[in-house]
Design an enzyme around this catalytic site. Structure first.
Site, PDB file in Angstrom:
ATOM      1  CG  ASP B   9      -2.106   0.937   0.616  1.00  0.00           C
ATOM      2  OD1 ASP B   9      -1.604   1.866   0.646  1.00  0.00           O
ATOM      3  OD2 ASP B   9      -3.075   0.531   1.135  1.00  0.00           O
ATOM      4  CG  ASP B  10      -0.034   4.881  -2.725  1.00  0.00           C
ATOM      5  OD1 ASP B  10      -0.593   3.703  -2.290  1.00  0.00           O
ATOM      6  OD2 ASP B  10      -0.728   6.034  -2.206  1.00  0.00           O
ATOM      7  CG  ASP B  53      -4.316   0.353  -2.456  1.00  0.00           C
ATOM      8  OD1 ASP B  53      -5.714  -0.383  -1.786  1.00  0.00           O
ATOM      9  OD2 ASP B  53      -4.267   1.193  -2.355  1.00  0.00           O
ATOM     10  CG  MET B  55      -7.286   3.229  -5.665  1.00  0.00           C
ATOM     11  SD  MET B  55      -7.979   4.565  -7.151  1.00  0.00           S
ATOM     12  CE  MET B  55      -7.492   5.815  -5.863  1.00  0.00           C
ATOM     13  CG  ASP B 331      16.693 -63.169 -24.636  1.00  0.00           C
ATOM     14  OD1 ASP B 331      17.086 -62.035 -23.336  1.00  0.00           O
ATOM     15  OD2 ASP B 331      16.344 -63.479 -25.553  1.00  0.00           O
ATOM     16  CG  ASP B 348      11.385 -50.092 -31.493  1.00  0.00           C
ATOM     17  OD1 ASP B 348      12.353 -50.800 -31.071  1.00  0.00           O
ATOM     18  OD2 ASP B 348      11.253 -49.119 -32.099  1.00  0.00           O
ATOM     19  CD  GLU B 374      17.915 -58.887 -27.154  1.00  0.00           C
ATOM     20  OE1 GLU B 374      17.990 -57.658 -26.843  1.00  0.00           O
ATOM     21  OE2 GLU B 374      18.791 -59.646 -27.188  1.00  0.00           O
TER      22      GLU B 374
END
Lengths: 458, 458
Positions: B9-10, B53, B55, B331, B348, B374
């Protein structure tokens, strides 16, 4: 802070009494009148905390506690043993059975609600870490995360005592030193500093500090990120109920009343340290597991999934900030031959060594990742194409200049790399286009004879 | 529940006022008197919550809030806008700037402490999920976890209103229906059931329920695991402060006072839903990431790390329960040739299809994992060596009988597997010895000509 509490007692009047008090504090109460019934309930429905009478016919409280703690599905449920005042040894036996806390009959209202609250709060952290919330169908993950967590329990703890009365802290130190390494600091501000810096596992604070409100210290400890998780135990005087309620609300984990019962102190301290170690390890385990998911197992570099997500944010940041962003795609030349001639082990050696050398050539700001197979990517924020090419060329030369050692140091081979470089190009550029240009540049480098850097600007 | 609160706040007197009140509630307070100073403080030190704040000269509160929320390093810090009572539109602007809550000047003590507490509690959950606690040096993980989380914000929410007065709930429904799908249930027990079953994102409860204590409903909702994380908002009457304090303490997320300001209701509901979605996604993201860390990316089976940890617990369980536990090492024969002749893509394809066929041959109790390259492992609790060999033989036959399809369906090749089987052997057996026996059996199967099952008992 509310929870499902299971009250276990073979005497109906005792159950009713606890039930009434807990319900007044808006806890949900389930009851069991034998050890077996308690085990059955815990096995089939989610319970947040168990209040367990010690003396029961058939299976006594210690055995129930032991069984709950031995089953991985119920081990994380906090158990509070309800012991008779004239049986101080029960506290120690309860602890040995794995209990998390104790209440003495007749149960005091303050003790009941504060201890239940404190345990429930802790359990919520644990539950969050265990990722059980609804999604927890894959019990395997959970088991993986908690595997091996019990290892270090039993080691001496590191305890900080904050107390400015000599007679008081000398007694605390005498008791605690049997199992832990204890440091006393009389000045609260110095204690705060030390707690943040010196790696304690528990802070024991006296409420009678001269000229200092101990709640202020609790608040400071709970506000610093380095001490936020540190267990706090208050040593208070009878009649300080309002202060204790406030302390527990603030996140203080436990308290003990003067005159301090030595067994109780030992038990409470042991429990706090044990529990905090458990959560600490669980947190580490989650952290490690998450880290594994973003790393390439062979080289330790980030993996492609991570790169994709990182590229997105780095790209947006560069574009919104109007700053350059360069990418290098680095491919090891003739890598298939390394595998075919020297075997997969040698190929792995090359990939690992290559990742190390890349690591030496990047700034903290840059991000290196294994993109797949023998292809690596380097993302360089705030780097224009000229600088990117200088870095790439330095890397290329460094790779070609020093042979790679394979087969456990017995052989060495020469390796070269081809590099494609590209830089973000104005506001209409896209991630996909950027990667495509780097990939095209890499293709040119390969076609032109390998062992060279080509940029999309060329 | 305490925290580091930044008051911005200012006007020095306003700062002092908030500071005094927060410190009386044992919060740690830091202050800033301009927007820029606030941003600087948030950037360099850990702040749990910002009271901002609106403002202020130079940079106003909205801009500060926007900037905090735009920076990934500060976006998770809750921001409370402090607005003037005569500017209801500020609430909406604040929300648009990303604020998490509002307080109207002059600031009421109850509102201040309850809202700050509620936000701090929520932030602790978020912090835990973001794994920032101390270990958070690798900002990358954090970014990965939150990447793309904002996607669904803006969708209509699912809101349950629990209220038994027609005039009251009709007004709530009218306001909320603009942005959300709203259901009204007048009976609290029915509401509890529905909240647990019907996937709402927020429950709005009226405090004036006839013959029913609304705190009881809150407690029930917080105790069920399915509604524990569900945001709860109370619509209360002025003067019900004590009840509201209790409610927030119990885990209720927010409240609004009658007469209900429509803008405020819209804003509070929107914020609760937004925040809960954020945490929900974050939780999912952590869960997914952890799951990735235990899976093999290619086949979707569990990976070796997971197997190692799982074997440990399965082995201990089998030994302590005196039950058999078998392991198969499977395997793929001549897998290198598949890669060399048909390419890695085809290799894959074979691994993926193989994983699928394994999946069909195992019970829920069993655990299949890709052990490396594998090589696959099947762990079979409560299975003796005879049964293990029957399963293995069935699998071997199934693999050999049906060719594997590769190259996008254009080719097919025959695949066979060799299997080594072993079973736990008495109390002196070890995991290592068990795996060694299975591995030796696999070696025999290979040496004897492949495409066969060999057990250690053979």
């Amino acid at each position: 802070m509310t929870a499902r509490v299971l009250v276990v007692d073979d005497i109906a009047a005792n159950v009713k009494l606890l039930e009434a008090r807990l319900m007044a504090a808006y806890f949900q109460v389930i009851s069991a009148n034998s050890g077996q019934e308690a085990l059955d309930i815990c096995a089939r429905s989610p319970i947040d905390i168990v209040l367990l009478d010690v003396m029961m016919p058939g299976m006594d409280g210690f055995e129930v506690c032991q069984r709950l703690k031995a089953d991985p599905n119920t081990a994380h449920i906090p158990v509070v043993m309800v012991t008779a005042l004239d049986q101080p040894s029960d506290k120690v036996s309860g602890l040995e059975a794995g209990a998390d806390d104790f209440l003495t009959k007749p149960v005091n209202d303050l003790a009941l609600t504060t201890r239940v609250k404190s345990l429930v709060r802790l359990k919520m952290v644990t539950d969050e870490l265990r990722l059980r919330a609804d999604a927890g169908t894959d019990m395997g993950i959970d088991q993986l995360l908690v595997a091996g967590i019990d290892d270090k329990i039993g080691e001496r703890g590191r305890v900080l005592v904050v107390d400015d009365r000599v007679s008081s802290y000398e007694r605390l130190v005498k008791t605690l030193s049997l199992e832990h390494d204890v440091t006393v600091i009389t000045d609260p501000q110095e204690a705060l500093f030390s707690a943040a810096e010196d790696g304690y596992e528990l802070v024991v604070m006296s409420t009678g500090l001269e000229n200092f409100d101990v709640l202020r210290l609790c608040s400071q400890l709970r506000s610093l990120s380095r001490t936020r998780m540190l267990p706090l135990l208050l040593v208070a005087n009878p009649g300080e109920d309002a202060m204790l309620i406030r302390a527990i609300d603030m996140g203080v984990n436990d308290y003990i009343l003067r005159p301090v019962d030595q067994n109780e102190l030992v038990a409470r301290v042991r429990t706090q340290i044990k529990r905090s170690r458990y959560n600490e390890r669980l947190r580490e385990s989650v952290q490690q597991t998450v880290e594994m998911a973003i790393r390439d197992g062979l080289t330790g570099l980030n993996n492609r999934r991570y790169f994709d997500s990182h590229l997105e944010s780095a790209f947006d940041k560069a574009q919104s900030g109007g700053k350059p962003l360069s990418v290098l795609i680095v491919d090891i030349d003739h890598f298939k031959q390394v595998n075919d001639v020297h075997g997969h082990e040698a190929g792995d050696d090359v990939l690992r060594e290559f990742a190390k050398r890349i690591g030496k050539n990047v700034r903290n700001l840059d991000m290196a990742c294994r993109y797949g197979g023998e292809e690596f990517v380097l993302l360089m924020p705030e780097t224009d194409i000229e600088l990117a090419c200088i870095v790439a060329e330095r890397m290329r030369r460094e790779i070609a200049a020093h042979p790679f050692i394979i087969d456990g140091g017995t052989k060495q081979i020469n390796i070269t790399v081809s590099v494609g470089a590209a830089c973000i190009d104005g506001n209409s550029d896209s991630k996909k286009a950027l990667m495509k240009r780097a990939d095209d540049a890499l293709y040119s480098a390969k076609r032109n004879g390998r062992n060279q850097v080509v940029s999309d600007a060329a």
